[in-house]
Enzyme design. Structure first.
Site, PDB file in Angstrom:
ATOM      1  N   GLU A 122       0.814  -1.216   0.000  1.00  0.00           N
ATOM      2  CA  GLU A 122       0.000   0.000   0.000  1.00  0.00           C
ATOM      3  C   GLU A 122       0.847   1.266   0.000  1.00  0.00           C
ATOM      4  O   GLU A 122       2.006   1.267   0.414  1.00  0.00           O
ATOM      5  CB  GLU A 122      -0.924   0.013   1.227  1.00  0.00           C
ATOM      6  CG  GLU A 122      -2.003  -1.052   1.167  1.00  0.00           C
ATOM      7  CD  GLU A 122      -3.040  -0.901   2.276  1.00  0.00           C
ATOM      8  OE1 GLU A 122      -4.158  -1.414   2.097  1.00  0.00           O
ATOM      9  OE2 GLU A 122      -2.733  -0.299   3.310  1.00  0.00           O
ATOM     10  N   CYS A 135       3.231   8.711   1.437  1.00  0.00           N
ATOM     11  CA  CYS A 135       3.833   7.703   2.308  1.00  0.00           C
ATOM     12  C   CYS A 135       4.101   6.457   1.468  1.00  0.00           C
ATOM     13  O   CYS A 135       3.168   5.810   0.980  1.00  0.00           O
ATOM     14  CB  CYS A 135       2.894   7.401   3.468  1.00  0.00           C
ATOM     15  SG  CYS A 135       3.574   6.244   4.677  1.00  0.00           S
ATOM     16  N   CYS A 142       6.594  -6.982   6.691  1.00  0.00           N
ATOM     17  CA  CYS A 142       7.608  -6.390   7.568  1.00  0.00           C
ATOM     18  C   CYS A 142       8.181  -7.493   8.442  1.00  0.00           C
ATOM     19  O   CYS A 142       7.495  -8.465   8.770  1.00  0.00           O
ATOM     20  CB  CYS A 142       6.999  -5.288   8.427  1.00  0.00           C
ATOM     21  SG  CYS A 142       8.224  -4.331   9.362  1.00  0.00           S
ATOM     22  N   CYS A 146       6.882  -5.029  15.413  1.00  0.00           N
ATOM     23  CA  CYS A 146       6.520  -4.006  16.401  1.00  0.00           C
ATOM     24  C   CYS A 146       5.077  -4.255  16.842  1.00  0.00           C
ATOM     25  O   CYS A 146       4.169  -4.323  16.008  1.00  0.00           O
ATOM     26  CB  CYS A 146       6.680  -2.610  15.804  1.00  0.00           C
ATOM     27  SG  CYS A 146       8.389  -2.214  15.357  1.00  0.00           S
ATOM     28  N   CYS A 149       1.957  -1.997  15.900  1.00  0.00           N
ATOM     29  CA  CYS A 149       1.767  -1.713  14.475  1.00  0.00           C
ATOM     30  C   CYS A 149       1.147  -2.918  13.781  1.00  0.00           C
ATOM     31  O   CYS A 149       1.694  -4.022  13.834  1.00  0.00           O
ATOM     32  CB  CYS A 149       3.122  -1.386  13.848  1.00  0.00           C
ATOM     33  SG  CYS A 149       3.079  -1.099  12.069  1.00  0.00           S
ATOM     34  N   LEU A 268      11.126   5.777  17.763  1.00  0.00           N
ATOM     35  CA  LEU A 268      11.662   5.561  19.109  1.00  0.00           C
ATOM     36  C   LEU A 268      10.615   4.884  20.001  1.00  0.00           C
ATOM     37  O   LEU A 268      10.810   3.788  20.487  1.00  0.00           O
ATOM     38  CB  LEU A 268      12.107   6.885  19.702  1.00  0.00           C
ATOM     39  CG  LEU A 268      12.832   6.804  21.046  1.00  0.00           C
ATOM     40  CD1 LEU A 268      14.113   5.998  20.928  1.00  0.00           C
ATOM     41  CD2 LEU A 268      13.121   8.212  21.582  1.00  0.00           C
ATOM     42  N   ASN A 346      -3.228   4.513  16.771  1.00  0.00           N
ATOM     43  CA  ASN A 346      -4.341   4.207  15.873  1.00  0.00           C
ATOM     44  C   ASN A 346      -4.742   2.750  16.058  1.00  0.00           C
ATOM     45  O   ASN A 346      -3.970   1.849  15.729  1.00  0.00           O
ATOM     46  CB  ASN A 346      -3.937   4.471  14.418  1.00  0.00           C
ATOM     47  CG  ASN A 346      -3.657   5.946  14.177  1.00  0.00           C
ATOM     48  OD1 ASN A 346      -4.502   6.794  14.415  1.00  0.00           O
ATOM     49  ND2 ASN A 346      -2.443   6.250  13.722  1.00  0.00           N
ATOM     50  N   CYS A 389      -1.183   5.963  10.609  1.00  0.00           N
ATOM     51  CA  CYS A 389       0.097   5.363  10.984  1.00  0.00           C
ATOM     52  C   CYS A 389      -0.128   4.036  11.703  1.00  0.00           C
ATOM     53  O   CYS A 389      -0.872   3.966  12.677  1.00  0.00           O
ATOM     54  CB  CYS A 389       0.854   6.335  11.889  1.00  0.00           C
ATOM     55  SG  CYS A 389       2.467   5.747  12.407  1.00  0.00           S
TER      56      CYS A 389
END
Length: 417
Positions: A122, A135, A142, A146, A149, A268, A346, A389
């Site tokens: 995307e 973006c 990935c 994380c 996410c 971070l 989010n 995000c």
């Protein structure tokens, strides 16, 4: 059939890169998007042109591809008509396939794209009053895991090629109608026009490498793609308008500054080891101190080009007054030219976190500001289409291909008068 094999190295271990710079096509033609001028010249020579003709044609084709944005050789008016079919038989001008395009109520646009070998990823365009930011993704999936996410819950399939990365920028310009207009009589006029022909009132002004994937785990392809974006003879976007975001691949950060030279953003998200180990597992390999030292050493960082530290606000995990004060202490200890972007979390289905309250976010921001470091709160954009995000790919996972095909067919039928 799509190639559905997965890259085999998971988690915070360096993934095995995909060596190829071009995705092979079933028809044997070569996609020129993502290739620099010298590589195009080599391909033309391999296809049978002599060195002088290959150099000239490569210069012409490069200009039409990256500066004019054409998608057919027939549109290259300063190339002989007899030469254009020769090019079309051997080469192609690609774009990622658009599987689905969505518009948010706040103006954000998201595209679900597909590679020529059948993998989905995307990109998102975020318009503001004074800028428009694209973006861009660097990988399919990935490897970082994380925990806050949703993209990080996907397995890594493969790196995107330079053409698939720069193709996102070109597709966005297609959609926004931002390629230069006009005609050219010949190559001399092309030379005079080079590097200066830009669209007035441009909507796409900035690029952030913050989409799916860790850019520094696909360093060579990201570097090559961004060099095309920054090339004055091509897309001609200033490096000051491009930001690369990393979760902290420390060994690659210096090379990023030297070989790409764009602005740096660092995910971070926590200042205590035990918390960052949990939410950004890469921290177990490259700790906070090593990461901040790499930021201090980043080539080109200055008060005029500050490093951005991204900090997602998670209720009762990383949002206390003590966390804010420790953040200020760390950034001061390493004498970093920094600003902090505070990102309200989010949510996504199955997430194990809640967003900090607005009052808590404001108090955190105030402490960082009082410490002399800018700490604006990012306004969430595109939440209604899962484009904010940490949300990328969620809507795509919910829909089957058949559902998307039915929706596309219904939209096409509705458009017929």
């Amino acid at each position: 059939m799509p190639d559905t094999s997965l890259m085999t190295i998971p988690g915070q271990v360096d993934p095995v890169p995909v060596a190829r710079d071009i995705t092979p096509r079933a028809d044997g033609r070569v996609d020129l998007i993502g290739l620099p001028k010298a590589r195009i010249r080599e391909l033309f020579e391999e296809a049978g042109l002599d060195a002088k003709a290959a150099k000239l044609r490569a210069k012409q084709v490069f200009h039409w591809l990256y500066h004019r944005g054409v998608t057919a050789f027939e549109a290259m008016t300063d190339i002989a008509k007899t030469m254009r079919p020769w090019l079309a038989e051997r080469f192609v001008i690609g774009r990622p396939e658009v599987v689905e395009a969505q518009h948010s109520a706040d103006g954000t646009r998201k595209w679900l794209l597909r590679t020529s070998d059948g993998h989905d990823f995307e990109m998102v365009f975020i318009p503001d009053e004074t800028r428009g930011t694209l973006c861009v993704s660097s990988q399919v999936g990935c490897t970082l895991n994380c925990t806050f996410c949703h993209t990080g819950t996907m397995r890594l399939v493969r790196n995107l090629t330079p053409g698939e990365i720069v193709g996102q920028v070109m597709l966005a310009r297609d959609a926004l109608g931002e390629w230069p207009r006009g005609t050219m009589a010949g190559l001399d006029e092309v030379e005079e026009d080079r590097g200066h022909y830009t669209a007035d009132g441009r909507l796409l002004t900035n690029i952030v490498m913050m989409g799916m994937g860790e850019p520094l785990y696909n360093f060579d392809h990201v570097r090559d793609a961004l060099n095309l974006v920054m090339d004055g003879d091509g897309l001609a976007l200033s490096k000051r308008r491009i930001t690369l975001s990393t979760s902290g691949v420390v060994p690659m950060m210096e090379r990023c500054g030297k070989e790409i030279g764009v602005n740096l953003a660092v995910s971070l998200h926590a200042v205590r080891k035990e918390v960052r180990d949990e939410i950004v597992p890469l921290n177990r390999k490259y700790g906070i101190e090593d990461l901040l030292q790499a930021c201090a050493d980043y080539p080109g960082a200055s008060n005029a080009r500050r490093i951005t530290f991204e900090y997602v606000m998670l209720k009762d995990r990383n949002d206390s007054d003590e966390d804010a004060r420790e953040l200020v202490r760390l950034l001061r200890a390493y004498d970093l030219p920094a600003k902090v972007n505070l990102i309200p979390f989010n949510p996504w289905p199955g997430a194990g976190y809640e967003c900090s309250t607005p009052e808590r976010i404001r108090a955190f921001s105030d402490i960082v500001f009082e410490g002399g470091i800018s700490a604006p709160v990012r306004t969430p954009r595109g939440r209604d289409i899962d484009a904010a995000c940490g949300q990328l790919r969620t809507a795509a996972e919910k829909k089957s291909r058949a559902e998307r095909d039915r929706e596309a067919a219904a939209a096409a039928a509705a458009a017929v008068p």
